[in-house]
Design a protein around this motif. Structure first.
Motif, PDB file in Angstrom:
ATOM      1  N   ASN A 121      40.114  33.983   7.278  1.00 11.19           N
ATOM      2  CA  ASN A 121      40.116  33.474   8.627  1.00 11.19           C
ATOM      3  C   ASN A 121      39.388  32.125   8.770  1.00 11.19           C
ATOM      4  N   LEU A 122      40.074  31.183   9.375  1.00  8.65           N
ATOM      5  CA  LEU A 122      39.465  29.856   9.499  1.00  8.65           C
ATOM      6  C   LEU A 122      38.209  29.869  10.366  1.00  8.65           C
ATOM      7  N   LEU A 123      38.254  30.732  11.341  1.00  9.95           N
ATOM      8  CA  LEU A 123      37.081  30.868  12.211  1.00  9.95           C
ATOM      9  C   LEU A 123      35.810  31.081  11.412  1.00  9.95           C
ATOM     10  N   LEU A 162      30.490  38.731  11.890  1.00  6.70           N
ATOM     11  CA  LEU A 162      31.293  38.343  13.049  1.00  6.70           C
ATOM     12  C   LEU A 162      32.264  39.461  13.382  1.00  6.70           C
ATOM     13  N   PRO A 163      32.589  39.690  14.610  1.00  5.07           N
ATOM     14  CA  PRO A 163      31.932  39.179  15.807  1.00  5.07           C
ATOM     15  C   PRO A 163      30.686  40.007  16.146  1.00  5.07           C
ATOM     16  N   PRO A 193      32.957  44.028  24.310  1.00  2.00           N
ATOM     17  CA  PRO A 193      32.527  44.075  25.716  1.00  2.00           C
ATOM     18  C   PRO A 193      33.590  44.662  26.638  1.00  2.00           C
ATOM     19  N   VAL A 194      33.125  45.424  27.617  1.00  2.00           N
ATOM     20  CA  VAL A 194      34.024  45.969  28.640  1.00  2.00           C
ATOM     21  C   VAL A 194      33.420  45.661  30.003  1.00  2.00           C
ATOM     22  N   ARG A 209      36.784  35.350  22.341  1.00  2.00           N
ATOM     23  CA  ARG A 209      37.413  34.286  21.567  1.00  2.00           C
ATOM     24  C   ARG A 209      37.814  34.731  20.168  1.00  2.00           C
ATOM     25  N   TYR A 210      37.165  35.770  19.650  1.00  2.29           N
ATOM     26  CA  TYR A 210      37.451  36.161  18.269  1.00  2.29           C
ATOM     27  C   TYR A 210      38.741  36.957  18.118  1.00  2.29           C
ATOM     28  N   ILE A 211      39.124  37.644  19.159  1.00  3.09           N
ATOM     29  CA  ILE A 211      40.209  38.598  18.990  1.00  3.09           C
ATOM     30  C   ILE A 211      41.350  38.247  19.924  1.00  3.09           C
TER      31      ILE A 211
END
Ligand code: C2O
Ligand code: CU
Length: 474
Positions: A33-35, A134-135, A273-274, A353-355
């Motif tokens: 993954n580039l992230l 991460l994350p 997170p929810v 942003r990660y998913i």
């Protein structure tokens, strides 16, 4: 580290995983993954030594447990988002072992599934796990070999966000574990202090004919390695905003956790997170994690306990929630309990942003979960590994798995290497939260998940009831 493709493994190795388990084959290897590579932060090195240690959970039945660094649970591993984590595993156990980073989408070769992602580490051997944290979220690490998780080889893995968006005054991590310290299975287990799954006649005698086989009977429940009588209170000050990271590494217990006098607000499910939602008790399956917040506004000495059949009367005690300055040893009566208990349908995910969200799927698999009655095997699609249908997917596929539970037990299904979106549970559709473990309710219960295949390799996919994975000793 070479990524072992499942096809290259021999049949004998697969038989060890018979049961509610299978693998996802993600072909076509690509660079990470580039992230991830965008981060070049510091690294943190941790040593984990697996060894045999005399342990007392506080119930007066000391036994030889399997531990990381001589403790139960193993040391808490806490890193910052994007930090590189290097864990040196030393195996001083009498058996081969591996460590799995439950929930964290690590590169396949670091995933710690013996014979699937790595050769297990032999007694006396070492292995270095290395990956970027991460994350952010609440995770769990545990041995993925045999029943070692159930003997004590587990700990919390916390990835803190770079910037905490939800402030709080105090944080505690609660690892909930079920223990069988009775001698149920012969001399070997008497020595180890843990029973083996109750198979065949032994199981029938212990549970009564007709009951499900293979489920140990538990006689101790601990939070952070101590039974209620020996537990250290979780201390708070009046007015504190408290975060609890609740983790369930138990081998088969699904808890309904209650902190007397205090509703809890769920903020994260499996680290994701929810939208905050308040419950009176928290239902948490094996392999699941929930972060909750509560406001300490009800001074006293309170029980932390498990509700059985949703009734305080039939529950069992797990720990103590104690305000500073309370001298009385008497526990307050749980006076404000309501009936809000989470099911997945009350949770709503928050974009991250990660998913990437799954917009449409191009592959659908149906998985029937069955077994258990008078058979020692639990199966997917009526077949046990390695004769199960492998789920073969390509990088970039958008996959949907639909579960149907034809059995009389709940199955917390866990997927390695990915977060999935829960798109339906029970009779509810249209749920949209990200998780990595999902309880499929018994008696024709359903669940559906979707994910983007973006982490190449062979990924294990199984029920997180340790006694449903299959015959490790086969
Ligand atoms: Cu905690 Cu294969 O899982
Ligand atoms: Cu199961």
């Amino acid at each position: 580290m070479k990524i072992i493709k499942m096809k290259q493994l021999n049949r004998r190795d697969f038989l060890r995983f018979a049961g509610i388990s299978g693998a996802l084959l993600l072909t076509e290897l690509t660079p990470l993954n580039l992230l991830r590579s965008a981060y070049a932060l510091k690294s943190k090195e941790i040593n984990l030594t697996g060894n045999l240690t005399a342990v007392d959970l506080g119930n007066g039945k000391p036994f030889i447990a399997w531990t990381y660094n001589g403790r139960i649970p193993g040391p808490e591993i806490r890193v910052k988002e994007g930090e590189r984590l290097r864990v040196v595993l030393n195996n001083k156990l009498p058996e081969e072992t591996t460590v799995h980073w439950h929930g964290l989408p690590v590169p396949n070769g670091m995933d710690g599934v013996p014979y699937v992602t790595q050769k297990p580490v032999q007694p006396g051997g070492t292995f270095v796990y290395e990956f970027d944290a991460l994350p952010p979220g609440t995770y769990l690490y545990h041995s993925h070999a045999h029943y070692q998780l159930d003997r004590g080889l587990y700990g919390a893995l916390i990835v803190e966000p770079k910037r905490e968006e939800r402030g709080y005054d105090r944080e505690y991590v609660l690892l909930m574990e079920d223990w069988a310290t009775v001698d149920g299975g012969g001399p070997e287990t008497a020595k180890k202090g843990r029973i083996r799954p109750l198979m065949g006649m032994m199981g029938m005698m212990r549970r009564g004919a007709g009951g499900p086989l293979q489920e140990p009977l538990y006689d101790a429940y601990t939070i952070n390695g101590r039974v209620f009588e020996a537990s250290l209170p979780f201390k708070v000050k009046k007015g504190d905003k408290v975060r609890l990271r609740i983790v369930n590494p138990s081998s088969s217990t699904i808890y309904t956790l209650r902190i007397a006098g205090h509703p809890m607000t769920i903020t994260h499910a499996d680290g994701r997170p929810v939208l905050p939602v308040t419950v009176d008790a928290l239902r948490i399956g094996t392999g699941e994690r929930y972060d909750v917040e509560l406001i300490a506004n009800n001074p006293g000495r309170w029980h932390i306990y498990n509700l059985r059949d949703n009734s305080p009367a039939s529950g069992w005690l797990l720990g103590t929630f104690l305000y500073d300055g309370i001298a009385s040893k008497t526990y307050n009566t749980d006076n404000i309990i309501g009936d809000r208990i989470n099911d997945y349908s009350i949770l709503e995910g928050i974009d991250e942003r990660y998913i990437k969200p799954v917009t449409s799927v191009n592959k659908v698999f149906r998985v029937n979960l069955s077994g258990g009655m008078m058979s020692p095997y639990w199966t997917m699609n009526g077949r046990a590994y390695p004769d199960s249908d492998d789920i073969s997917i390509k990088k970039g596929d958008r996959v949907r798995i639909e579960y149907f539970n034809m059995s009389m037990m709940a199955h917390p299904m866990h997927l390695h290497g990915h977060f999935f979106e829960v798109v339906g549970t029970g009779r509810v559709t249209g749920v949209r939260i990200k998780k990595d473990t999902l309880i499929i309710p018994p008696h024709m219960g359903r669940g559906a998940v979707e994910f983007i295949a973006d982490n190449p390799g062979v990924w294990f996919h199984h029920c997180h009831n340790l006694y449903h994975i299959g015959s490790w000793d086969g």
